[in-house]
Design a protein around this motif. Structure first.
Motif, PDB file in Angstrom:
ATOM      1  N   ARG A  53      33.785  40.306  45.570  1.00 37.29           N
ATOM      2  CA  ARG A  53      35.230  40.295  45.741  1.00 37.29           C
ATOM      3  C   ARG A  53      35.802  41.537  45.075  1.00 37.29           C
ATOM      4  O   ARG A  53      36.277  41.500  43.954  1.00 37.29           O
ATOM      5  CB  ARG A  53      35.833  39.030  45.133  1.00 37.29           C
ATOM      6  CG  ARG A  53      35.451  37.760  45.883  1.00 37.29           C
ATOM      7  CD  ARG A  53      36.040  36.533  45.218  1.00 37.29           C
ATOM      8  NE  ARG A  53      35.732  35.330  45.957  1.00 37.29           N
ATOM      9  CZ  ARG A  53      36.050  34.106  45.556  1.00 37.29           C
ATOM     10  NH1 ARG A  53      36.668  33.947  44.405  1.00 37.29           N
ATOM     11  NH2 ARG A  53      35.734  33.054  46.280  1.00 37.29           N
ATOM     12  N   VAL A  54      35.740  42.629  45.750  1.00 35.51           N
ATOM     13  CA  VAL A  54      36.139  43.905  45.169  1.00 35.51           C
ATOM     14  C   VAL A  54      37.640  43.912  44.905  1.00 35.51           C
ATOM     15  O   VAL A  54      38.439  43.635  45.787  1.00 35.51           O
ATOM     16  CB  VAL A  54      35.767  45.064  46.110  1.00 35.51           C
ATOM     17  CG1 VAL A  54      36.144  46.395  45.487  1.00 35.51           C
ATOM     18  CG2 VAL A  54      34.291  45.010  46.442  1.00 35.51           C
ATOM     19  N   GLY A  55      38.016  44.233  43.671  1.00 33.67           N
ATOM     20  CA  GLY A  55      39.424  44.378  43.341  1.00 33.67           C
ATOM     21  C   GLY A  55      40.154  43.088  43.078  1.00 33.67           C
ATOM     22  O   GLY A  55      41.353  43.096  42.845  1.00 33.67           O
ATOM     23  N   ILE A  56      39.471  41.951  43.128  1.00 36.43           N
ATOM     24  CA  ILE A  56      40.106  40.665  42.890  1.00 36.43           C
ATOM     25  C   ILE A  56      39.503  40.052  41.632  1.00 36.43           C
ATOM     26  O   ILE A  56      38.291  39.982  41.491  1.00 36.43           O
ATOM     27  CB  ILE A  56      39.916  39.713  44.078  1.00 36.43           C
ATOM     28  CG1 ILE A  56      40.533  40.331  45.343  1.00 36.43           C
ATOM     29  CG2 ILE A  56      40.543  38.355  43.797  1.00 36.43           C
ATOM     30  CD1 ILE A  56      40.303  39.510  46.580  1.00 36.43           C
ATOM     31  N   THR A  57      40.364  39.588  40.741  1.00 41.60           N
ATOM     32  CA  THR A  57      39.877  38.981  39.508  1.00 41.60           C
ATOM     33  C   THR A  57      39.088  37.715  39.810  1.00 41.60           C
ATOM     34  O   THR A  57      39.534  36.875  40.588  1.00 41.60           O
ATOM     35  CB  THR A  57      41.061  38.639  38.590  1.00 41.60           C
ATOM     36  OG1 THR A  57      41.776  39.831  38.311  1.00 41.60           O
ATOM     37  CG2 THR A  57      40.577  38.029  37.297  1.00 41.60           C
ATOM     38  N   GLY A  58      37.926  37.566  39.187  1.00 38.16           N
ATOM     39  CA  GLY A  58      37.094  36.400  39.403  1.00 38.16           C
ATOM     40  C   GLY A  58      37.518  35.218  38.557  1.00 38.16           C
ATOM     41  O   GLY A  58      38.541  35.251  37.862  1.00 38.16           O
ATOM     42  N   SER A  59      36.724  34.175  38.589  1.00 42.25           N
ATOM     43  CA  SER A  59      37.040  32.970  37.829  1.00 42.25           C
ATOM     44  C   SER A  59      36.626  33.083  36.370  1.00 42.25           C
ATOM     45  O   SER A  59      37.024  32.265  35.542  1.00 42.25           O
ATOM     46  CB  SER A  59      36.335  31.767  38.469  1.00 42.25           C
ATOM     47  OG  SER A  59      34.932  31.984  38.516  1.00 42.25           O
ATOM     48  N   GLN A  60      35.813  34.092  36.050  1.00 39.61           N
ATOM     49  CA  GLN A  60      35.349  34.335  34.687  1.00 39.61           C
ATOM     50  C   GLN A  60      35.486  35.827  34.380  1.00 39.61           C
ATOM     51  O   GLN A  60      35.470  36.650  35.299  1.00 39.61           O
ATOM     52  CB  GLN A  60      33.882  33.921  34.536  1.00 39.61           C
ATOM     53  CG  GLN A  60      33.605  32.457  34.823  1.00 39.61           C
ATOM     54  CD  GLN A  60      34.048  31.562  33.686  1.00 39.61           C
ATOM     55  OE1 GLN A  60      34.187  32.009  32.543  1.00 39.61           O
ATOM     56  NE2 GLN A  60      34.271  30.289  33.976  1.00 39.61           N
ATOM     57  N   PRO A  61      35.629  36.198  33.106  1.00 39.92           N
ATOM     58  CA  PRO A  61      35.643  37.630  32.774  1.00 39.92           C
ATOM     59  C   PRO A  61      34.359  38.296  33.251  1.00 39.92           C
ATOM     60  O   PRO A  61      33.278  37.710  33.175  1.00 39.92           O
ATOM     61  CB  PRO A  61      35.734  37.641  31.241  1.00 39.92           C
ATOM     62  CG  PRO A  61      36.331  36.328  30.892  1.00 39.92           C
ATOM     63  CD  PRO A  61      35.811  35.346  31.916  1.00 39.92           C
ATOM     64  N   ARG A  62      34.477  39.509  33.755  1.00 40.27           N
ATOM     65  CA  ARG A  62      33.311  40.190  34.294  1.00 40.27           C
ATOM     66  C   ARG A  62      33.387  41.685  34.016  1.00 40.27           C
ATOM     67  O   ARG A  62      34.474  42.258  33.902  1.00 40.27           O
ATOM     68  CB  ARG A  62      33.182  39.946  35.798  1.00 40.27           C
ATOM     69  CG  ARG A  62      34.339  40.503  36.607  1.00 40.27           C
ATOM     70  CD  ARG A  62      34.245  40.159  38.072  1.00 40.27           C
ATOM     71  NE  ARG A  62      35.327  40.759  38.836  1.00 40.27           N
ATOM     72  CZ  ARG A  62      35.475  40.626  40.147  1.00 40.27           C
ATOM     73  NH1 ARG A  62      34.612  39.910  40.834  1.00 40.27           N
ATOM     74  NH2 ARG A  62      36.475  41.210  40.775  1.00 40.27           N
ATOM     75  N   VAL A  63      32.217  42.275  33.933  1.00 43.63           N
ATOM     76  CA  VAL A  63      32.090  43.720  33.806  1.00 43.63           C
ATOM     77  C   VAL A  63      31.488  44.236  35.106  1.00 43.63           C
ATOM     78  O   VAL A  63      30.391  43.830  35.493  1.00 43.63           O
ATOM     79  CB  VAL A  63      31.192  44.111  32.612  1.00 43.63           C
ATOM     80  CG1 VAL A  63      30.984  45.618  32.576  1.00 43.63           C
ATOM     81  CG2 VAL A  63      31.819  43.619  31.310  1.00 43.63           C
TER      82      VAL A  63
END
Length: 246
Positions: A53-63
């Motif tokens: 999901r490029v450019g969309i915040t996920g359900s958990q913090p991610r690097v």
């Protein structure tokens, strides 16, 4: 997966080969182009579903790969003696986000995912300033480097999109994203979902459009080539950008 690692290794080799010609600029552009336009992937955190999901915040913090690229650019620029990085907006935003996240907003994983996402965007703004400084400092050669990197990434995406269009199972979107009736017969390049490749090609073409008026003949031709070729994956993706005029 092996193909992705092979492509990443080729990009890294390309950055290392190009680095001696324009120094830090080619390293900066290589990191940005490959981590955002070619292989934006999750390095740490989030779920498998969020990986593409490029450019969309996920359900958990991610690097993400571009997060690593941004940090690398900032570190290289700082160690190279560039003390003009505009860090104050980043510090102010960090103070605001962390204060509200800790004492005002609900402490949830999606909240921290958004905080990390916004801080990544702020870091990208500072890294963009470092890149712009290098491009301006090198004049014509800086513009040429920008045009060549974007054209190269678009060319890679075009080749992969054409292979997908003729049925070659490479970066298959149906294996990378949730079942979606809207992706059948559409290509996604290396980005997974077809909607992403259309947006990336459109923005890339828009970005090099001013370079068509460059006084340097090589920059003009490479920019026109990038814009022309970008229409191939843009059309094959079958996204809203292609349907909206009709």
């Amino acid at each position: 997966m092996m193909l992705m690692f092979a492509l990443a290794a080729m990009c890294l080799i390309g950055v290392l080969i190009a680095a001696p010609y324009n120094g830090r600029l080619n390293i900066y552009l290589g990191l940005v182009a490959t981590s955002t336009m070619l292989l934006p992937r999750v390095v740490v955190g989030s779920s498998h579903l969020d990986s593409f999901r490029v450019g969309i915040t996920g359900s958990q913090p991610r690097v993400m790969t571009y997060t690593v690229g941004i940090i690398a650019i900032l570190l290289i620029s700082w160690t190279a003696g560039n003390r003009r990085l505009q860090v104050w907006p980043f510090l102010v935003l960090s103070f605001f986000l962390l204060t509200w996240a800790l004492f005002v907003w609900a402490n949830t994983p999606p909240l921290w995912a958004g905080v990390v996402h916004l801080l990544t965007a702020a870091g990208a703004w500072i890294a963009g300033g470092a890149i712009a400084h290098e491009v301006a400092r090198r004049g014509t050669y800086g513009d040429r480097a920008v045009a060549c990197w974007i054209a190269g990434i678009i060319l890679i995406q075009t080749v992969i999109s054409l292979l997908q269009f003729v049925g070659f199972p490479i970066f298959d979107a149906n294996q990378l994203v949730v079942a979606d009736d809207g992706i059948d017969g559409r290509v996604g390049g290396t980005l997974g979902h077809p909607s992403y490749i259309g947006k990336v090609c459109f923005l890339a073409a828009f970005f090099v459009l001013p370079l068509v008026a460059s006084p340097d003949r090589v920059t003009r031709r490479v920019s026109m080539f990038a814009i022309g070729v970008s229409f191939i994956p843009l059309i094959l993706s079958g996204g809203v950008l292609m349907l909206s005029p009709w």
